[in-house]
Design a protein around this motif. Structure first.
Motif, PDB file in Angstrom:
ATOM      1  N   HIS A 171       0.811  -1.219   0.000  1.00 39.54           N
ATOM      2  CA  HIS A 171       0.000   0.000   0.000  1.00 39.54           C
ATOM      3  C   HIS A 171       0.846   1.271   0.000  1.00 39.54           C
ATOM      4  N   GLU A 172       2.131   1.128   0.233  1.00 35.09           N
ATOM      5  CA  GLU A 172       3.025   2.283   0.255  1.00 35.09           C
ATOM      6  C   GLU A 172       3.546   2.654  -1.143  1.00 35.09           C
ATOM      7  N   PHE A 173       3.117   1.909  -2.159  1.00 32.15           N
ATOM      8  CA  PHE A 173       3.642   2.120  -3.507  1.00 32.15           C
ATOM      9  C   PHE A 173       2.547   2.599  -4.457  1.00 32.15           C
ATOM     10  N   SER A 174       2.972   3.222  -5.536  1.00 28.68           N
ATOM     11  CA  SER A 174       2.052   3.623  -6.600  1.00 28.68           C
ATOM     12  C   SER A 174       1.665   2.403  -7.432  1.00 28.68           C
ATOM     13  N   GLY A 175       0.695   2.565  -8.320  1.00 23.02           N
ATOM     14  CA  GLY A 175       0.266   1.451  -9.162  1.00 23.02           C
ATOM     15  C   GLY A 175       1.379   0.910 -10.029  1.00 23.02           C
ATOM     16  N   GLY A 176       2.162   1.818 -10.625  1.00 25.80           N
ATOM     17  CA  GLY A 176       3.269   1.370 -11.456  1.00 25.80           C
ATOM     18  C   GLY A 176       4.328   0.628 -10.675  1.00 25.80           C
ATOM     19  N   GLN A 177       4.613   1.094  -9.466  1.00 27.82           N
ATOM     20  CA  GLN A 177       5.589   0.400  -8.627  1.00 27.82           C
ATOM     21  C   GLN A 177       5.080  -0.969  -8.193  1.00 27.82           C
ATOM     22  N   ARG A 178       3.776  -1.055  -7.885  1.00 32.70           N
ATOM     23  CA  ARG A 178       3.211  -2.357  -7.508  1.00 32.70           C
ATOM     24  C   ARG A 178       3.301  -3.344  -8.667  1.00 32.70           C
ATOM     25  N   GLN A 179       3.091  -2.847  -9.897  1.00 31.47           N
ATOM     26  CA  GLN A 179       3.197  -3.758 -11.034  1.00 31.47           C
ATOM     27  C   GLN A 179       4.641  -4.226 -11.217  1.00 31.47           C
ATOM     28  N   ARG A 180       5.594  -3.355 -10.916  1.00 27.61           N
ATOM     29  CA  ARG A 180       7.002  -3.759 -10.968  1.00 27.61           C
ATOM     30  C   ARG A 180       7.295  -4.845  -9.937  1.00 27.61           C
ATOM     31  N   ILE A 181       6.644  -4.761  -8.779  1.00 32.14           N
ATOM     32  CA  ILE A 181       6.800  -5.813  -7.768  1.00 32.14           C
ATOM     33  C   ILE A 181       6.274  -7.140  -8.321  1.00 32.14           C
ATOM     34  N   GLY A 182       5.098  -7.087  -8.975  1.00 38.16           N
ATOM     35  CA  GLY A 182       4.536  -8.293  -9.573  1.00 38.16           C
ATOM     36  C   GLY A 182       5.438  -8.876 -10.653  1.00 38.16           C
ATOM     37  N   ILE A 183       6.073  -8.000 -11.427  1.00 36.83           N
ATOM     38  CA  ILE A 183       6.992  -8.470 -12.466  1.00 36.83           C
ATOM     39  C   ILE A 183       8.218  -9.124 -11.832  1.00 36.83           C
ATOM     40  N   ALA A 184       8.749  -8.509 -10.776  1.00 40.36           N
ATOM     41  CA  ALA A 184       9.907  -9.087 -10.084  1.00 40.36           C
ATOM     42  C   ALA A 184       9.565 -10.465  -9.534  1.00 40.36           C
ATOM     43  N   ARG A 185       8.392 -10.606  -8.969  1.00 38.43           N
ATOM     44  CA  ARG A 185       7.968 -11.915  -8.444  1.00 38.43           C
ATOM     45  C   ARG A 185       7.878 -12.947  -9.573  1.00 38.43           C
ATOM     46  N   ALA A 186       7.353 -12.529 -10.728  1.00 35.53           N
ATOM     47  CA  ALA A 186       7.230 -13.456 -11.860  1.00 35.53           C
ATOM     48  C   ALA A 186       8.594 -13.897 -12.388  1.00 35.53           C
ATOM     49  N   LEU A 187       9.599 -13.021 -12.247  1.00 36.42           N
ATOM     50  CA  LEU A 187      10.937 -13.332 -12.758  1.00 36.42           C
ATOM     51  C   LEU A 187      11.803 -14.133 -11.782  1.00 36.42           C
ATOM     52  N   ALA A 188      11.321 -14.304 -10.558  1.00 37.86           N
ATOM     53  CA  ALA A 188      12.165 -14.856  -9.493  1.00 37.86           C
ATOM     54  C   ALA A 188      12.747 -16.219  -9.825  1.00 37.86           C
ATOM     55  N   LEU A 189      12.001 -17.047 -10.556  1.00 38.94           N
ATOM     56  CA  LEU A 189      12.437 -18.414 -10.822  1.00 38.94           C
ATOM     57  C   LEU A 189      12.998 -18.583 -12.233  1.00 38.94           C
ATOM     58  N   ASN A 190      13.347 -17.468 -12.871  1.00 36.08           N
ATOM     59  CA  ASN A 190      13.911 -17.494 -14.228  1.00 36.08           C
ATOM     60  C   ASN A 190      13.017 -18.258 -15.209  1.00 36.08           C
ATOM     61  N   PRO A 191      11.766 -17.846 -15.364  1.00 40.06           N
ATOM     62  CA  PRO A 191      10.848 -18.571 -16.247  1.00 40.06           C
ATOM     63  C   PRO A 191      11.213 -18.386 -17.716  1.00 40.06           C
ATOM     64  N   LYS A 192      10.723 -19.293 -18.543  1.00 38.99           N
ATOM     65  CA  LYS A 192      10.885 -19.166 -19.986  1.00 38.99           C
ATOM     66  C   LYS A 192       9.679 -18.467 -20.611  1.00 38.99           C
ATOM     67  N   PHE A 193       8.502 -18.648 -20.003  1.00 32.58           N
ATOM     68  CA  PHE A 193       7.248 -18.180 -20.591  1.00 32.58           C
ATOM     69  C   PHE A 193       6.453 -17.407 -19.549  1.00 32.58           C
ATOM     70  N   ILE A 194       5.987 -16.208 -19.933  1.00 32.42           N
ATOM     71  CA  ILE A 194       5.192 -15.386 -19.025  1.00 32.42           C
ATOM     72  C   ILE A 194       3.899 -14.961 -19.721  1.00 32.42           C
ATOM     73  N   VAL A 195       2.789 -15.179 -19.051  1.00 26.13           N
ATOM     74  CA  VAL A 195       1.500 -14.664 -19.510  1.00 26.13           C
ATOM     75  C   VAL A 195       1.297 -13.287 -18.886  1.00 26.13           C
ATOM     76  N   CYS A 196       1.170 -12.277 -19.732  1.00 29.15           N
ATOM     77  CA  CYS A 196       0.928 -10.906 -19.275  1.00 29.15           C
ATOM     78  C   CYS A 196      -0.554 -10.612 -19.481  1.00 29.15           C
ATOM     79  N   ASP A 197      -1.332 -10.696 -18.422  1.00 28.71           N
ATOM     80  CA  ASP A 197      -2.787 -10.545 -18.519  1.00 28.71           C
ATOM     81  C   ASP A 197      -3.173  -9.084 -18.299  1.00 28.71           C
ATOM     82  N   GLU A 198      -3.177  -8.326 -19.380  1.00 27.57           N
ATOM     83  CA  GLU A 198      -3.501  -6.894 -19.337  1.00 27.57           C
ATOM     84  C   GLU A 198      -2.730  -6.195 -18.211  1.00 27.57           C
ATOM     85  N   PRO A 199      -1.411  -6.293 -18.223  1.00 26.40           N
ATOM     86  CA  PRO A 199      -0.622  -5.790 -17.088  1.00 26.40           C
ATOM     87  C   PRO A 199      -0.609  -4.276 -16.955  1.00 26.40           C
ATOM     88  N   ILE A 200      -1.076  -3.557 -17.974  1.00 26.63           N
ATOM     89  CA  ILE A 200      -1.063  -2.092 -17.894  1.00 26.63           C
ATOM     90  C   ILE A 200      -2.463  -1.499 -17.823  1.00 26.63           C
TER      91      ILE A 200
END
Length: 341
Positions: A171-200
């Motif tokens: 709650h301390e972050f803006s919407g764009g920063q929160r989405q960056r957190i979600g992206i970092a979480r998605a990248l944590a395990l070095n995936p090959k394939f990412i589904v971006c479900d209307e991320p913006i």
């Protein structure tokens, strides 16, 4: 198999030199049951996805577009087996994920991740940013506490977040920063394939470009493969390698990006593109909108024949009785419409 199946599979190989696809979908169906009455008897089903097939080659971005309710997000969630699919097959990096369960499916989770539409709703408000990003590492790795802390710092650097933010809450972050957190979480395990479900979609316009540029940079650096789901045709044109257009649970057209935007074949694609504003005022003044009449039919009772026949401005009698065949019009451009026969 539906006519959509084999031809779209061939299209992927035509486009990208016979290399094996990273994601391969054949005749995917997602039907959700409808229960009614005191005894909750099954009274029908919602055909959210009704027999679609496509491939995504390694390193590319497939854009999936269509109006709200056409089944785009259901496709993305089904690919990652967040749903048990009704019918069809899904392969990700050579693994069949359509039928496996339990620990076998869990072992494949690191290879396929998702960035959700609403960053506020997809982050646990009781967890710090560091804990949110580290959660996949807790579940799927045996890194030490210091190793996880170092990995979290690297991920925060990669998405443009200061490391000292790790002890703060969403709650301390803006919407764009929160989405960056979600992206970092998605990248944590070095995936090959990412589904971006209307991320913006849930972000301010001023922030959307930053997130899109970040996704592009990460793709170039890490060789990521995206399924980018959106209703924003301008953004899809900027991001996608190829574009698939969905209407009422089916793909009606699939083509390389420039071919689809410059010369759409299906009437529904034409109507969608006619709604995109043009940056040149002189061309915008002469832009002709195609206004579709009526409402989208219910996915629990789709029309006979072509799904688009109830709203198509060029409808013919055959459209109301026969499903159009999926055809190859050359250079990786496919569509299903009786007008093209």
């Amino acid at each position: 198999m539906s006519p959509v199946g084999g031809m779209q599979k061939t299209e992927g190989r035509d486009m990208l030199d016979d290399s094996a696809p990273l994601v391969k979908v054949e005749n995917l169906k997602m039907h959700f049951p409808i229960y009614r009455g005191i005894l909750s008897r099954r009274a029908g089903e919602v055909k959210a996805v009704d027999g679609i097939s496509f491939e995504i080659m390694e390193g590319e971005t497939l854009g999936l577009v269509g109006e709200s309710g056409c089944g785009k997000s259901t496709v993305g969630r089904a690919l990652l087996r967040l749903y048990d699919i009704t019918e069809g097959s899904i392969e990700v990096n050579g693994h069949d994920v359509s039928t496996i369960e339990g620990e076998e499916l869990r072992k494949l989770r690191p290879e396929m991740q998702m960035i959700f539409q609403d960053p506020q709703a997809s982050l646990n408000p009781r967890m710090t940013v560091g804990s949110i990003i580290a959660e996949p590492l807790d579940e799927h790795t045996e890194l030490s506490k210091s190793g996880k802390r170092a990995k979290v710092g690297e991920l925060m650097d990669a998405v443009g977040l200061a490391r000292h933010f790790a002890d703060r809450y969403p709650h301390e972050f803006s919407g764009g920063q929160r989405q960056r957190i979600g992206i970092a979480r998605a990248l944590a395990l070095n995936p090959k394939f990412i589904v971006c479900d209307e991320p913006i979609a849930a972000l301010d316009v001023s922030i959307q470009a930053q997130v899109v540029n970040l996704l592009e940079d990460l793709q170039a650096q890490m060789g990521l493969t995206y399924l980018f789901i959106s209703h924003d045709l301008s953004m899809i044109r900027h991001l996608a390698t190829r574009v698939a257009v969905m209407y009422l649970g089916r793909i009606v057209e699939l083509a390389p990006r420039d071919a689809l935007y410059d010369a759409p074949l299906h009437p529904y694609t034409e109507a969608l593109l006619s709604a995109v504003p043009h940056p040149d005022p002189s061309q915008e003044a002469t832009r002709e909108r195609i206004i579709l009449k009526g409402d989208v039919p219910s996915p629990s009772n789709p029309p006979k024949g072509c799904n688009f026949c109830t709203r198509c401005p060029k409808v013919m009698d055959i459209c109301r009785s026969e499903e159009p065949k999926w055809r190859n019009f050359g250079d990786g451009h496919f569509a299903a419409c009786h007008l093209l026969d």
